[in-house]
Scaffold this motif. Structure first.
Motif, PDB file in Angstrom:
ATOM      1  N   ASN A 170      15.044   1.830   3.127  1.00  0.00           N
ATOM      2  CA  ASN A 170      13.879   2.685   2.903  1.00  0.00           C
ATOM      3  C   ASN A 170      13.031   2.158   1.748  1.00  0.00           C
ATOM      4  N   MET A 171      11.718   2.301   1.887  1.00  0.00           N
ATOM      5  CA  MET A 171      10.782   1.900   0.834  1.00  0.00           C
ATOM      6  C   MET A 171       9.732   2.997   0.677  1.00  0.00           C
ATOM      7  N   ILE A 172       9.403   3.311  -0.580  1.00  0.00           N
ATOM      8  CA  ILE A 172       8.456   4.392  -0.886  1.00  0.00           C
ATOM      9  C   ILE A 172       7.128   3.789  -1.339  1.00  0.00           C
ATOM     10  N   VAL A 173       6.034   4.353  -0.857  1.00  0.00           N
ATOM     11  CA  VAL A 173       4.708   3.919  -1.304  1.00  0.00           C
ATOM     12  C   VAL A 173       3.783   5.121  -1.296  1.00  0.00           C
ATOM     13  N   CYS A 174       2.666   4.995  -1.983  1.00  0.00           N
ATOM     14  CA  CYS A 174       1.568   5.954  -1.816  1.00  0.00           C
ATOM     15  C   CYS A 174       0.320   5.113  -1.613  1.00  0.00           C
ATOM     16  N   THR A 175      -0.114   4.996  -0.360  1.00  0.00           N
ATOM     17  CA  THR A 175      -1.253   4.109  -0.078  1.00  0.00           C
ATOM     18  C   THR A 175      -2.568   4.688  -0.589  1.00  0.00           C
ATOM     19  N   ALA A 232      18.212  -9.674   8.784  1.00  0.00           N
ATOM     20  CA  ALA A 232      17.219  -9.472   9.843  1.00  0.00           C
ATOM     21  C   ALA A 232      17.515  -8.225  10.665  1.00  0.00           C
ATOM     22  N   ASP A 233      18.791  -7.833  10.756  1.00  0.00           N
ATOM     23  CA  ASP A 233      19.119  -6.668  11.583  1.00  0.00           C
ATOM     24  C   ASP A 233      19.096  -5.356  10.783  1.00  0.00           C
ATOM     25  N   THR A 234      18.633  -5.407   9.540  1.00  0.00           N
ATOM     26  CA  THR A 234      18.403  -4.157   8.810  1.00  0.00           C
ATOM     27  C   THR A 234      16.969  -3.709   9.087  1.00  0.00           C
ATOM     28  N   ALA A 235      16.828  -2.536   9.700  1.00  0.00           N
ATOM     29  CA  ALA A 235      15.490  -2.009   9.993  1.00  0.00           C
ATOM     30  C   ALA A 235      14.841  -1.509   8.705  1.00  0.00           C
ATOM     31  N   ILE A 236      13.511  -1.533   8.691  1.00  0.00           N
ATOM     32  CA  ILE A 236      12.795  -1.073   7.499  1.00  0.00           C
ATOM     33  C   ILE A 236      12.011   0.188   7.818  1.00  0.00           C
ATOM     34  N   ARG A 237      12.187   1.157   6.942  1.00  0.00           N
ATOM     35  CA  ARG A 237      11.471   2.427   7.068  1.00  0.00           C
ATOM     36  C   ARG A 237      10.634   2.627   5.809  1.00  0.00           C
ATOM     37  N   VAL A 238       9.327   2.753   5.992  1.00  0.00           N
ATOM     38  CA  VAL A 238       8.417   2.973   4.868  1.00  0.00           C
ATOM     39  C   VAL A 238       7.953   4.425   4.877  1.00  0.00           C
ATOM     40  N   TRP A 239       8.021   5.056   3.709  1.00  0.00           N
ATOM     41  CA  TRP A 239       7.584   6.445   3.547  1.00  0.00           C
ATOM     42  C   TRP A 239       6.293   6.457   2.746  1.00  0.00           C
ATOM     43  N   ASP A 240       5.181   6.834   3.382  1.00  0.00           N
ATOM     44  CA  ASP A 240       3.908   6.925   2.664  1.00  0.00           C
ATOM     45  C   ASP A 240       3.778   8.348   2.115  1.00  0.00           C
ATOM     46  N   SER A 241       3.708   8.449   0.792  1.00  0.00           N
ATOM     47  CA  SER A 241       3.707   9.766   0.116  1.00  0.00           C
ATOM     48  C   SER A 241       2.304  10.365   0.142  1.00  0.00           C
ATOM     49  N   THR A 242       1.927  10.899   1.295  1.00  0.00           N
ATOM     50  CA  THR A 242       0.556  11.375   1.443  1.00  0.00           C
ATOM     51  C   THR A 242       0.386  12.858   1.150  1.00  0.00           C
ATOM     52  N   ALA A 243       1.458  13.545   0.696  1.00  0.00           N
ATOM     53  CA  ALA A 243       1.323  14.970   0.351  1.00  0.00           C
ATOM     54  C   ALA A 243       2.089  15.220  -0.943  1.00  0.00           C
ATOM     55  N   GLU A 244       2.461  16.480  -1.219  1.00  0.00           N
ATOM     56  CA  GLU A 244       3.163  16.778  -2.476  1.00  0.00           C
ATOM     57  C   GLU A 244       4.678  16.658  -2.350  1.00  0.00           C
ATOM     58  N   THR A 245       5.164  16.237  -1.197  1.00  0.00           N
ATOM     59  CA  THR A 245       6.558  15.824  -1.122  1.00  0.00           C
ATOM     60  C   THR A 245       6.691  14.525  -1.917  1.00  0.00           C
ATOM     61  N   VAL A 293      22.155   0.962 -11.363  1.00  0.00           N
ATOM     62  CA  VAL A 293      21.052   1.551 -10.600  1.00  0.00           C
ATOM     63  C   VAL A 293      19.719   1.225 -11.269  1.00  0.00           C
ATOM     64  N   THR A 294      18.946   0.354 -10.666  1.00  0.00           N
ATOM     65  CA  THR A 294      17.640  -0.001 -11.225  1.00  0.00           C
ATOM     66  C   THR A 294      16.562   0.935 -10.690  1.00  0.00           C
ATOM     67  N   ARG A 295      15.465   0.994 -11.438  1.00  0.00           N
ATOM     68  CA  ARG A 295      14.313   1.771 -10.952  1.00  0.00           C
ATOM     69  C   ARG A 295      13.881   1.270  -9.576  1.00  0.00           C
ATOM     70  N   ASP A 296      13.746  -0.053  -9.447  1.00  0.00           N
ATOM     71  CA  ASP A 296      13.232  -0.585  -8.181  1.00  0.00           C
ATOM     72  C   ASP A 296      14.162  -0.261  -7.009  1.00  0.00           C
ATOM     73  N   SER A 297      15.464  -0.146  -7.289  1.00  0.00           N
ATOM     74  CA  SER A 297      16.384   0.191  -6.190  1.00  0.00           C
ATOM     75  C   SER A 297      16.165   1.616  -5.699  1.00  0.00           C
ATOM     76  N   MET A 298      15.567   2.456  -6.555  1.00  0.00           N
ATOM     77  CA  MET A 298      15.291   3.844  -6.155  1.00  0.00           C
ATOM     78  C   MET A 298      13.888   4.002  -5.560  1.00  0.00           C
ATOM     79  N   VAL A 299      13.096   2.922  -5.583  1.00  0.00           N
ATOM     80  CA  VAL A 299      11.800   2.900  -4.896  1.00  0.00           C
ATOM     81  C   VAL A 299      11.939   2.159  -3.565  1.00  0.00           C
ATOM     82  N   GLY A 300      12.967   1.313  -3.493  1.00  0.00           N
ATOM     83  CA  GLY A 300      13.186   0.537  -2.279  1.00  0.00           C
ATOM     84  C   GLY A 300      12.624  -0.861  -2.344  1.00  0.00           C
ATOM     85  N   THR A 301      12.168  -1.287  -3.527  1.00  0.00           N
ATOM     86  CA  THR A 301      11.689  -2.664  -3.679  1.00  0.00           C
ATOM     87  C   THR A 301      12.751  -3.546  -4.320  1.00  0.00           C
TER      88      THR A 301
END
Lengths: 218, 209
Positions: free
Chosen positions: B107-112, B155-168, B192-200
């Protein structure tokens, strides 16, 4: 609005460049800029959606060439004038020339710890939720000139409702400063190929948090 | 308080610094003189963000979840409630959601649209999270973004991106590194690094910790 802030999927911005051992603030003015913005939003001068809209309304060249906290400073100046809380002459001179308006409350030292906790955006529903997890939905192809939280890259596409997150303040309305107009909020999941075409990373899936007015059955 | 403005001059281009320094000082003075803000509260807010709010809070949550399966389930069900119930933090705002990495999905978190980020558990977002390169590419080239961080997933790990477009707000629960059997929560939290909790990023290798 279809502004420069809506960056998802754009090309040409280059590599991500993490800064090793990045400090919390890069200059003391950044810390003060954050804090005065926080204190003014706590005071009820403006809501979070008005503050986001004010950043989106910065000219695109200013948006792209200003640091994060510079954008916050410009946004605050513009909002103060727009909302009649200070005038341009006061901001330029750095001193109050007229008495302040009454705000809802004032952040004092004792209340700072509590003010660091985010408020709740959940609100009573105006109607039952239209969708349930598993439903296929299509995002609307909308282009409002005012604030919206439906990103361009996810408009007009088919996805699946993954979760119902509750009924929340509707940013598109709240940004106008009039009504919270609460709406159901969903996590909507898209296949990468649906958004980016056949060249998409095969395993990629992307979700957005979508308010019910952005969605129609598919 | 005002002399604080001068402390970090060397970090910035001189002309922009002096312009922004003056501009923010002017704003703060106007707001105080108009009675909207209390300058003493401004200093306390700054101190809190510099010393109390930060990714060490999220790291403790992750270490607890790695150690306690019941807590992990509660965290994934309702992160805001689970963290407060545990007493790790006095308060957590509503709508915090923890998403779990597995061998099958990263999982990876972003706010576009802006820079939404779980401040309470991770602190203020780093500059790269707020930057155009990250916000533009996370949703359509996440493996390329991970490469910028020096991370290559199978390569067989799927990637899921969460765009934080609301107040969640989202935080990633990374996978517990192998070779940490019997480690205390305190020791686990150091991985536990910060980036590991953002998914980068990924947690630190226990051999390097």
């Amino acid at each position: 609005m279809d502004g420069i802030h809506d960056m998802g999927g754009m090309h040409g911005f280059g590599k991500v460049e993490p800064e090793p051992n990045e400090p919390v603030f890069h200059a003391a003015w950044e810390a003060h800029c954050l804090a005065i913005n926080r204190a003014m939003s706590y005071a009820g001068a403006f809501n979070i959606d008005q503050s986001r809209a004010a950043i989106e309304e910065l000219p695109p060249d200013v948006y792209l060439t200003s640091s994060y906290y510079k954008k916050w400073a410009l946004r605050l100046e513009n909002l103060l004038v727009k909302l009649g809380l200070a005038d341009a002459e006061e901001i330029k001179s750095g001193h109050a020339l007229h008495p302040g308006k009454a705000l809802k409350r004032k952040l004092n030292v004792a209340d700072v710890p509590a003010s660091l906790t985010r408020g709740s955006y959940a609100r009573p529903a105006q109607a039952p939720a239209r969708f349930v997890p598993g439903d296929r939905v299509r995002t609307k192809n909308i282009h409002p000139a005012t604030h919206t939280r439906l990103p361009r890259y996810a408009r007009g596409h088919v996805g699946v409702i993954e979760s119902l997150r509750g009924c929340h303040v509707f940013p598109d309305s709240a940004a106008l400063g009039k009504s919270e107009n609460p709406q159901w909020l969903y996590t909507v999941l898209f296949e990468g190929r649906e958004l980016w075409g056949d060249g998409a990373e095969p395993s990629l899936r992307i979700s957005i948090e979508a308010f019910e007015p952005y969605l129609e059955p598919a | 308080m005002m002399q604080n403005h001068e402390e970090h001059d060397h970090h910035e281009n001189g002309s922009e610094l002096s312009e922004m320094q003056l501009r923010v000082r002017a704003l703060e003075t106007v707001l105080a003189e108009k009675g909207y803000i209390d300058p003493a509260a401004i200093d306390v807010i700054i101190e809190a963000y510099e010393t109390k709010v930060g990714p060490h809070n999220g790291a403790r949550v992750v270490a607890k979840a790695w150690s306690d399966p019941v807590f992990k389930q509660a965290l994934l069900a309702n992160a805001s409630e689970a963290i407060v119930a545990l007493g790790l933090m006095n308060r957590v705002g509503d709508h915090l959601i923890a998403v779990e990495n597995t061998p099958r999905q990263h999982n990876m978190i972003v706010c576009t649209l802006c820079s939404c980020y779980p401040w309470e558990v991770l602190g203020l977002p780093p500059v790269w999270y707020k930057s155009a390169p990250y916000r533009s590419r996370a949703v359509n080239d996440p493996r390329g973004v991970l490469a910028d961080f020096g991370v290559a997933l199978p390569a067989d790990t799927a990637i899921r991106v969460w765009d934080s477009t609301a107040e969640t707000r989202f935080m990633v629960l990374p996978m517990r590194p192998a070779g940490t059997e019997g480690w205390s929560e305190e020791r686990l939290a150091t991985l536990v690094t910060r980036d590991s909790m953002v998914g980068t990023g990924l947690p630190k290798n226990p051999k390097d910790a």
